[in-house]
Design a protein around this motif. Structure first.
Motif, PDB file in Angstrom:
ATOM      1  N   CYS B  53       0.847  -1.216   0.000  1.00  0.00           N
ATOM      2  CA  CYS B  53       0.000   0.000   0.000  1.00  0.00           C
ATOM      3  C   CYS B  53       0.875   1.256   0.000  1.00  0.00           C
ATOM      4  N   ALA B  54       1.914   1.237   0.834  1.00  0.00           N
ATOM      5  CA  ALA B  54       2.785   2.410   0.960  1.00  0.00           C
ATOM      6  C   ALA B  54       3.572   2.660  -0.329  1.00  0.00           C
ATOM      7  N   VAL B  55       4.026   1.578  -0.981  1.00  0.00           N
ATOM      8  CA  VAL B  55       4.767   1.740  -2.247  1.00  0.00           C
ATOM      9  C   VAL B  55       3.847   2.353  -3.301  1.00  0.00           C
ATOM     10  N   LEU B  56       2.617   1.825  -3.391  1.00  0.00           N
ATOM     11  CA  LEU B  56       1.664   2.368  -4.365  1.00  0.00           C
ATOM     12  C   LEU B  56       1.388   3.846  -4.078  1.00  0.00           C
ATOM     13  N   ALA B  57       1.146   4.151  -2.807  1.00  0.00           N
ATOM     14  CA  ALA B  57       0.854   5.537  -2.425  1.00  0.00           C
ATOM     15  C   ALA B  57       2.048   6.435  -2.749  1.00  0.00           C
ATOM     16  N   THR B  73       8.274   7.488  -2.577  1.00  0.00           N
ATOM     17  CA  THR B  73       8.350   6.062  -2.922  1.00  0.00           C
ATOM     18  C   THR B  73       9.345   5.369  -1.999  1.00  0.00           C
ATOM     19  N   LEU B  74      10.366   6.101  -1.629  1.00  0.00           N
ATOM     20  CA  LEU B  74      11.387   5.530  -0.737  1.00  0.00           C
ATOM     21  C   LEU B  74      10.935   5.564   0.729  1.00  0.00           C
ATOM     22  N   PHE B  75      10.417   6.702   1.152  1.00  0.00           N
ATOM     23  CA  PHE B  75      10.186   6.875   2.594  1.00  0.00           C
ATOM     24  C   PHE B  75       8.850   6.342   3.110  1.00  0.00           C
TER      25      PHE B  75
END
Lengths: 257, 160
Positions: B53-57, B73-75
């Motif tokens: 989810c975090a990578v997509l966001a 994308t990194l953080f």
């Protein structure tokens, strides 16, 4: 407690390195992802416009009345200006001055904005297929809006003049004093590099100076709201109220030539 | 199925953030709905789903921005992983605790990201930076506290 072992170090690196590579690839994947998101952005933007129209109904109603009165006033002034313009053209012809060509512009609709609070940009629905080029200035009917910084097939990104990474060479219309207008992410701009004895006052109009190729000469930037001495005391700065309402920009004109 | 629905909500949050959120500005700062979704994913899903989810966001947020380096994308996945790991030691059951943690996380992230040269806003004054960082973190935390019960219901529901 967390213990740093060879295995944990490898798993942390195995987590971070792919993320780092993905982060570096963002400019590459921007074009295809934005091509996919173009339609949803349109839909959300249109829905937002309708919602704002309903929520701010009373404010819009009052504004409409105020603007109708303003249009009447400006109509009268325009008629007087047209007289001056005709006279100016006639005198310029007499003096054989070189006439400035009008700009060729591309009209574009704003379909998205920068999702973060840390930069100020908009995504427009025209790209390289409509002959938009990177570096072109973009204006609204009220004045300078920003500069095209990224062009894709059917969309482009315009960085607005209140972004801190944008600087515009500017001039005070009355006194011809030059300075550099920079963004500060808020609703105001800062005009810097003004000498301490400069001739500038609240209410002065600030326009582009045309010293750089990017912004054509004479585009309206805004009006001076306050003038103050900077921290060192060696120079002055002015706070400029932009003529364009950058927070609610819906259409822009990109200067093509 | 609920994970796919949640990914759809992440996408919707990014689109809202990029279009409608401008109407929610307080003192010139809008709340960051992407952080809200990442925090919710980190709290209500397991490690791998939270990171996805975090990578997509992060990708979507970076793509809609102007930066040449995908800082989010990194953080965002790193923060999601940190919340997931910390949730084993700290109880995030109370909405106020998770909201305060989210506010701190957003503020620290702003400080870190502004220090990276490709995305840094070096010309931004310290006061302007603090103004945006503080209001953004507090405002987003308040929004999270308001919507987290609903997001929890979506995430743990057995309807789908």
């Amino acid at each position: 407690m967390f213990r740093l072992t060879r295995k944990s170090l490898l798993s942390v690196l195995g987590f971070i390195i792919p993320l780092f590579i993905l982060s570096a690839l963002v400019p590459v994947i921007r074009r295809p992802v934005l091509a996919v998101l173009r339609l949803p952005l349109y839909v959300f933007n249109a829905a937002g416009r309708e919602v704002r129209g309903i929520v701010f109904y009373h404010r819009n109603y009052v504004d409409r009345d105020r603007l109708a009165r303003r249009i009447d006033f400006l109509g009268n002034r325009l008629a007087a200006m047209n007289e001056l313009s005709v006279e100016n053209t006639r005198l310029a012809d007499l003096l054989s001055l070189k006439k400035e060509l009008p700009y060729k512009v591309i009209a574009a609709r704003v379909i998205g904005r920068d999702p973060s609070n840390w930069s100020s940009s908009v995504i427009i629905d025209k790209g390289s297929s409509h002959k938009v080029r990177a570096g072109a200035a973009s204006v609204s009917f009220l004045g300078l809006a920003g500069r095209v910084t990224d062009v894709r097939g059917d969309t482009s990104t315009v960085t607005l003049i209140n972004d801190p990474n944008i600087s515009v060479s500017a001039r005070v219309q009355r006194s011809r004093q030059e300075g550099l207008v920079c963004g500060s992410l808020g609703g105001a701009l800062l005009m810097k590099l003004l000498p301490k004895d400069c001739d500038i006052a609240a209410g002065d109009t600030v326009v582009t100076s045309g010293l750089t190729q990017i912004y054509p000469k004479g585009l309206l930037i805004g009006t001076v709201s306050t003038v103050a001495r900077d921290f060192s005391g060696l120079s002055m700065y002015a706070v400029i109220k932009p003529s364009v309402d950058l927070a609610s920009l819906e259409e822009v004109l990109v200067i093509a030539e | 199925m609920r994970k796919i629905i949640f990914l759809g909500l992440v996408l919707a949050a990014v689109l809202v953030q990029s279009t409608l959120a401008d109407g929610m500005r307080i003192l010139g700062v809008k709340p960051d709905l992407v952080w809200v979704m990442v925090m919710a994913a980190a709290l209500y899903f397991d490690f791998s789903d939270a990171v996805i989810c975090a990578v997509l966001a992060g990708i979507l947020k970076d793509v809609l921005g102007i930066s040449s380096f995908g800082a989010y994308t990194l953080f965002l996945p790193l923060w999601a992983a940190a919340v997931r790991s910390l949730s084993k030691r700290i109880s995030f059951d109370h909405a106020a605790v998770s909201a305060v943690f989210l506010a701190v996380m957003i503020f620290v992230n702003a400080v870190i990201i502004r220090s990276i040269p490709p995305v840094s806003t070096g010309r931004l004054s310290f006061m302007a930076f603090m103004h945006i960082a503080v209001i953004e973190s507090v405002y987003t935390a308040v929004v999270f506290a308001c919507v987290s019960p609903w997001l929890r219901r979506v995430a743990v529901s057995t309807l789908w």
